[in-house]
Design an enzyme around this catalytic site. Sequence first.
Site, mmCIF file in Angstrom:
data_model
loop_
_atom_site.group_PDB
_atom_site.id
_atom_site.type_symbol
_atom_site.label_atom_id
_atom_site.label_comp_id
_atom_site.label_asym_id
_atom_site.label_seq_id
_atom_site.Cartn_x
_atom_site.Cartn_y
_atom_site.Cartn_z
ATOM 1 N N GLY A 195 -25.449 10.639 35.415
ATOM 2 C CA GLY A 195 -24.931 11.879 36.007
ATOM 3 C C GLY A 195 -25.238 12.054 37.470
ATOM 4 C CD GLU A 238 -18.716 14.425 23.410
ATOM 5 O OE1 GLU A 238 -17.616 14.814 22.962
ATOM 6 O OE2 GLU A 238 -18.925 14.221 24.614
ATOM 7 C CG ASP A 298 -23.572 7.630 26.876
ATOM 8 O OD1 ASP A 298 -22.490 7.708 27.496
ATOM 9 O OD2 ASP A 298 -24.652 8.057 27.334
ATOM 10 C CE LYS A 334 -24.667 7.537 30.484
ATOM 11 N NZ LYS A 334 -25.345 8.694 29.834
#
Lengths: 437, 437
Positions: free
Chosen positions: A141, A197, A208, A212
């Site tokens: 992020g 989610e 995820d 990354k």
Amino acid sequence: MTSPSSSSPLRLGIAGLGTVGAGVIRLLHANADLLHARTGRTIEVVAVSARDRTRDRGVDVSGLRWYDNALDLVSDPDVDVVVELIGGAEGPARALVEAALKAGKPVVTANKALVALHGSALARLSADNAAPLLFEAAVAGGIPAIKTVREGLAADRLLRVGGILNGTCNYILTVMRETGQDFASVLKDAQDLGYAEADPTTDVDGLDAAHKLTILAGLAFGRPVAFDSVHVEGIRHIGADDLAFARQLGYRIKLLGLARMTDDGLQARVTPCLVPQHAPLAQVDGVFNAVVAEGEFVGRIMVEGRGAGAGPTASAVTADLVDLARGQAITLWGVQSGTVEPVRACPISVGEAAFYLRLRVEDRPGVIADITAVLRDCGVSLRSMLQHPADSETAPHVPLVLVTHRTSEAAMQAAIAQIDALSVVTDTPVMIRIEAA
Amino acid sequence: MTSPSSSSPLRLGIAGLGTVGAGVIRLLHANADLLHARTGRTIEVVAVSARDRTRDRGVDVSGLRWYDNALDLVSDPDVDVVVELIGGAEGPARALVEAALKAGKPVVTANKALVALHGSALARLSADNAAPLLFEAAVAGGIPAIKTVREGLAADRLLRVGGILNGTCNYILTVMRETGQDFASVLKDAQDLGYAEADPTTDVDGLDAAHKLTILAGLAFGRPVAFDSVHVEGIRHIGADDLAFARQLGYRIKLLGLARMTDDGLQARVTPCLVPQHAPLAQVDGVFNAVVAEGEFVGRIMVEGRGAGAGPTASAVTADLVDLARGQAITLWGVQSGTVEPVRACPISVGEAAFYLRLRVEDRPGVIADITAVLRDCGVSLRSMLQHPADSETAPHVPLVLVTHRTSEAAMQAAIAQIDALSVVTDTPVMIRIEAA
């Protein structure tokens, strides 16, 4: 050098107007003066593409050209840079990024799956067409993780890179530790709060974080990393009692993605780990992410911040736009093309670590002797053991926690297989690596 | 975009061959392959300047051109980049950097005092001569603090920036806390270990941290900050008992440099602060540094790592060289020239905080009433108080610790002056700001 490559506006076509897309538009508006001061140019959105024209996104998109087909952004001569915020490793996101690069248009994306799975091909497209592909928002992020690794630490030979790369898992593990609730109920709360989610698979099963880590490792070692060479475990099997036991032993449990360069190649894994409770990574709680890197000269660097959310992600996307507006852009993996060949992967069974092992066993004499005999025969030596008396809820099954000295992962796997087969062991054993972090 | 500006070697002239200069030469040698892969060029030292030709620096300098006068590096046509590692805000370091920029030669420096005191003039010289001046190593050693603030967070409006910017002070405060020793004896040990200089003034009186804060604030707010507008306090007045009291209250004491943009201008201060013990900054111990930045969109970012030492500093210096070799360089304050005007400073008496106040008082009835009456009359309200019984060593003087609610700094200063004047108060009061960090 000190002037931007141009003083003309940098004109954007944004594909995808979810929270991040709307966040970017809001940021560009709120910080227009500052962005102009920092780049000498205006950065303006001229066209967008999204499914629903009527949805209220909290930002004004009325004056913008609207395309139903994102690919039309590429052929719009007024679009200098394509900003891809659709998401997903395939489909329209991939098609758009490939088309833009082929057309020689710079691309900024927040799409971790796309870069993790197709980074190698995209790097070639980017180089062949002299079109930069920037993706700061794809990892952690708002944390400038990409820039830190690819530029800030560019002088050093990195030994390892990784960290806490998924805020959803970190939030769930933090709340489990603080409240003693189990995984399922904390996940449910996280979904209600919007931290997880509806389909949590990508997050809680570690994918995820693995996306990354694949990107970070590619940058740290200057070569694409095959996504399927990353060993991936999630956090579904972690019990509330594991967090409590870890605490008693002086550790916290974190889902870590860590990639290490060894003499036998790259080892990359996403797994829950026990981390000493006073280690910097152990302090990173809730939805925060942290990226660690260790280099021969620089030692250990850690960056922490918000790993998701409209604001932090918009900040990272726009930082890439500032780089473009300033005329700054480097190759995808931070190396000159020609030197790029895929990194060799090393099986994760190679190497040593200490391990935490939690079993559920029948509460009767001789059980510990049986289990420790298996460990001894596999060459695994024990550092400590926790045994709790049976309580009314779990009796006659009791948890048994063992902590090993450093041992080979292969020996540990062999021992676990034999222990799992013992009739006195009632549940699948849980084995967690201990990382100095 | 993706190719460097040149494939020819980048040739360096290094002035100053202390530990950092030798470290840079060692790094360039050790990582030559990797630097070539990352930049497409070789980075090589062609000339050096230092006082003593015969000293053993652990690196081979025999093949290099040697200048007794550092300025000769500027006129050497084989030197593309001048690396200034002499140090000091004036004298030969300043003369060299100015001469190099005037000659249009890029400069890389680790010199925080120079950039803090003369950044404004140097930014002009750099812009006028299109010669980049890079100084990643000037702030927080191996941490890419400059890059994080000037590029990584370039999209956001920063609200504050700062952190733990001096490793010597952080080391001393850490050891004082852990061992209960007083400042003087820990300083002595730190000097013996090489963590503090023979003349520790620059470090322990906060000047070094203030240099770094001046630079960080200039980058965060895109304008030069006048060094003498930074309020500076060191750590000499912190007692071992202050660290113990802070711990009882749930805090740690850290020397923080913090710059905040307020409606009335920039407030920049280097002072010891009480930080909640679970705050990320509180966990940064020993010689480590940490830089924090907070932006409207990105939220809070913290980077920690080694703030000094040959390896980390060489990594930062060489990262700047990689940027140059890759053709990346931006303006000194990260803004386009023309928009640069000095930032307005706001007096530190403006604004509010909670405070820790440690007094030594006579151990007799009525003392607390006298002191709390002063605080009440100044409008300062108390949150908590610690009073310890006299022991044989200190009696009849006892420490009295007061923690206030948020109050204006001006009110606090007025109260302190009156309290100091009370005859029952036997030592100069110690007042420490409490920062959420």
